[in-house]
Design a protein around this motif. Structure first.
Motif, PDB file in Angstrom:
ATOM      1  N   THR A 164       5.954   2.738  -0.350  1.00 40.74           N
ATOM      2  CA  THR A 164       5.079   1.691   0.171  1.00 40.74           C
ATOM      3  C   THR A 164       5.166   1.697   1.700  1.00 40.74           C
ATOM      4  OG1 THR A 164       6.823   0.018   0.147  1.00 40.74           O
ATOM      5  CG2 THR A 164       5.462   0.225  -1.867  1.00 40.74           C
ATOM      6  N   VAL A 165       4.218   1.016   2.319  1.00 41.13           N
ATOM      7  CA  VAL A 165       4.251   0.879   3.776  1.00 41.13           C
ATOM      8  C   VAL A 165       5.541   0.187   4.202  1.00 41.13           C
ATOM      9  CG1 VAL A 165       3.135  -0.221   5.766  1.00 41.13           C
ATOM     10  CG2 VAL A 165       1.753   0.972   4.040  1.00 41.13           C
ATOM     11  N   MET A 182      -5.024   5.266   0.681  1.00 43.79           N
ATOM     12  CA  MET A 182      -4.056   4.251   0.287  1.00 43.79           C
ATOM     13  C   MET A 182      -4.160   3.974  -1.206  1.00 43.79           C
ATOM     14  SD  MET A 182      -2.199   3.051   2.730  1.00 43.79           S
ATOM     15  CE  MET A 182      -2.175   3.054   4.517  1.00 43.79           C
ATOM     16  N   GLY A 183      -3.034   4.118  -1.886  1.00 42.04           N
ATOM     17  CA  GLY A 183      -2.936   3.655  -3.257  1.00 42.04           C
ATOM     18  C   GLY A 183      -2.473   2.221  -3.226  1.00 42.04           C
ATOM     19  N   ASP A 184      -2.812   1.449  -4.240  1.00 43.84           N
ATOM     20  CA  ASP A 184      -2.363   0.062  -4.228  1.00 43.84           C
ATOM     21  C   ASP A 184      -0.931  -0.027  -4.723  1.00 43.84           C
ATOM     22  OD1 ASP A 184      -2.339  -0.065  -7.051  1.00 43.84           O
ATOM     23  OD2 ASP A 184      -4.413  -0.711  -7.098  1.00 43.84           O
ATOM     24  N   GLY A 185      -0.323  -1.148  -4.455  1.00 45.88           N
ATOM     25  CA  GLY A 185       1.081  -1.358  -4.796  1.00 45.88           C
ATOM     26  C   GLY A 185       1.330  -1.693  -6.221  1.00 45.88           C
ATOM     27  N   ASP A 186       0.326  -1.656  -7.078  1.00 44.30           N
ATOM     28  CA  ASP A 186       0.519  -2.041  -8.476  1.00 44.30           C
ATOM     29  C   ASP A 186       1.057  -0.895  -9.328  1.00 44.30           C
ATOM     30  OD1 ASP A 186      -0.428  -4.540  -7.870  1.00 44.30           O
ATOM     31  OD2 ASP A 186      -2.503  -4.025  -8.355  1.00 44.30           O
ATOM     32  N   GLY A 187       1.060   0.345  -8.795  1.00 45.23           N
ATOM     33  CA  GLY A 187       1.450   1.484  -9.609  1.00 45.23           C
ATOM     34  C   GLY A 187       2.774   1.969  -9.404  1.00 45.23           C
ATOM     35  N   VAL A 203       8.398   1.778   6.714  1.00 45.41           N
ATOM     36  CA  VAL A 203       8.917   1.096   7.914  1.00 45.41           C
ATOM     37  C   VAL A 203      10.437   0.952   7.810  1.00 45.41           C
ATOM     38  CG1 VAL A 203       8.921  -1.090   9.183  1.00 45.41           C
ATOM     39  CG2 VAL A 203       6.752  -0.068   8.457  1.00 45.41           C
ATOM     40  N   ALA A 204      10.948   0.594   6.642  1.00 43.15           N
ATOM     41  CA  ALA A 204      12.399   0.451   6.457  1.00 43.15           C
ATOM     42  C   ALA A 204      13.112   1.785   6.681  1.00 43.15           C
ATOM     43  CB  ALA A 204      12.699  -0.092   5.065  1.00 43.15           C
ATOM     44  N   GLU A 205      12.546   2.854   6.149  1.00 42.65           N
ATOM     45  CA  GLU A 205      13.160   4.179   6.336  1.00 42.65           C
ATOM     46  C   GLU A 205      13.164   4.566   7.808  1.00 42.65           C
ATOM     47  OE1 GLU A 205      13.763   8.491   4.671  1.00 42.65           O
ATOM     48  OE2 GLU A 205      13.302   6.770   3.414  1.00 42.65           O
ATOM     49  N   LEU A 206      12.062   4.303   8.511  1.00 44.31           N
ATOM     50  CA  LEU A 206      12.008   4.613   9.941  1.00 44.31           C
ATOM     51  C   LEU A 206      13.036   3.801  10.720  1.00 44.31           C
ATOM     52  CD1 LEU A 206       8.139   4.773  10.349  1.00 44.31           C
ATOM     53  CD2 LEU A 206       9.722   6.715  10.485  1.00 44.31           C
ATOM     54  N   ARG A 207      13.263   2.555  10.320  1.00 47.53           N
ATOM     55  CA  ARG A 207      14.267   1.718  10.995  1.00 47.53           C
ATOM     56  C   ARG A 207      15.669   2.288  10.809  1.00 47.53           C
ATOM     57  NH1 ARG A 207      11.196  -3.767   9.875  1.00 47.53           N
ATOM     58  NH2 ARG A 207      10.116  -3.837  11.872  1.00 47.53           N
ATOM     59  N   ASP A 241       0.846  -1.193   0.000  1.00 50.55           N
ATOM     60  CA  ASP A 241       0.000   0.000   0.000  1.00 50.55           C
ATOM     61  C   ASP A 241       0.883   1.245   0.000  1.00 50.55           C
ATOM     62  OD1 ASP A 241      -2.447  -1.329   0.054  1.00 50.55           O
ATOM     63  OD2 ASP A 241      -2.509  -1.378   2.237  1.00 50.55           O
ATOM     64  N   ARG A 242       0.381   2.293  -0.652  1.00 49.92           N
ATOM     65  CA  ARG A 242       1.129   3.551  -0.767  1.00 49.92           C
ATOM     66  C   ARG A 242       0.293   4.689  -0.157  1.00 49.92           C
ATOM     67  NH1 ARG A 242       5.342   2.758  -4.363  1.00 49.92           N
ATOM     68  NH2 ARG A 242       5.200   0.789  -5.491  1.00 49.92           N
ATOM     69  N   PRO A 243       0.536   4.981   1.141  1.00 55.50           N
ATOM     70  CA  PRO A 243      -0.281   5.998   1.816  1.00 55.50           C
ATOM     71  C   PRO A 243       0.084   7.421   1.393  1.00 55.50           C
ATOM     72  CG  PRO A 243       1.367   5.123   3.313  1.00 55.50           C
ATOM     73  CD  PRO A 243       1.488   4.344   2.043  1.00 55.50           C
TER      74      PRO A 243
END
Length: 94
Positions: free
Chosen positions: A54-55, A89-94, A59-63, A8-10
């Motif tokens: 993406t979500v 949320m945009g879907d991950g297909d784009g 999360v990876a960037e925050l880590r 998902d792409r918030p």
């Protein structure tokens, strides 16, 4: 409440703005129905919600920034904002 997936792409909803309030020294999420004062972590998460990342990428960037990042807490925070119609949320297909 809608589950938040890795791909998902918030992004902020069109009627919502993330702004820094110098009087409070904090970031705020502004919408027509509410003003939410954010802590630094919440502001960091929302600052990454640009519709491109993406979500999993957020999360990876925050880590990379913080010692401890709990994946489930980030997802729950995003899901609550989607339910409140402050995020989309945009879907991950784009």
């Amino acid at each position: 409440m809608r589950a938040v997936g890795d791909t998902d792409r918030p992004r902020l909803a069109p009627h919502v703005r993330l702004e820094f309030d110098p009087a409070r020294g904090r970031h705020m999420l502004l919408s027509p129905e509410a003003v939410t004062v954010l802590n630094a972590t919440g502001a960091a998460v929302l600052g990454l919600c640009d519709g491109r990342r993406t979500v999993a990428g957020i999360v990876a960037e925050l880590r990379g920034r913080y010692e401890v990042v709990i994946d489930g807490e980030v997802r729950e925070f995003l899901a609550r904002l989607v339910a409140a119609r402050r995020l989309e949320m945009g879907d991950g297909d784009g």
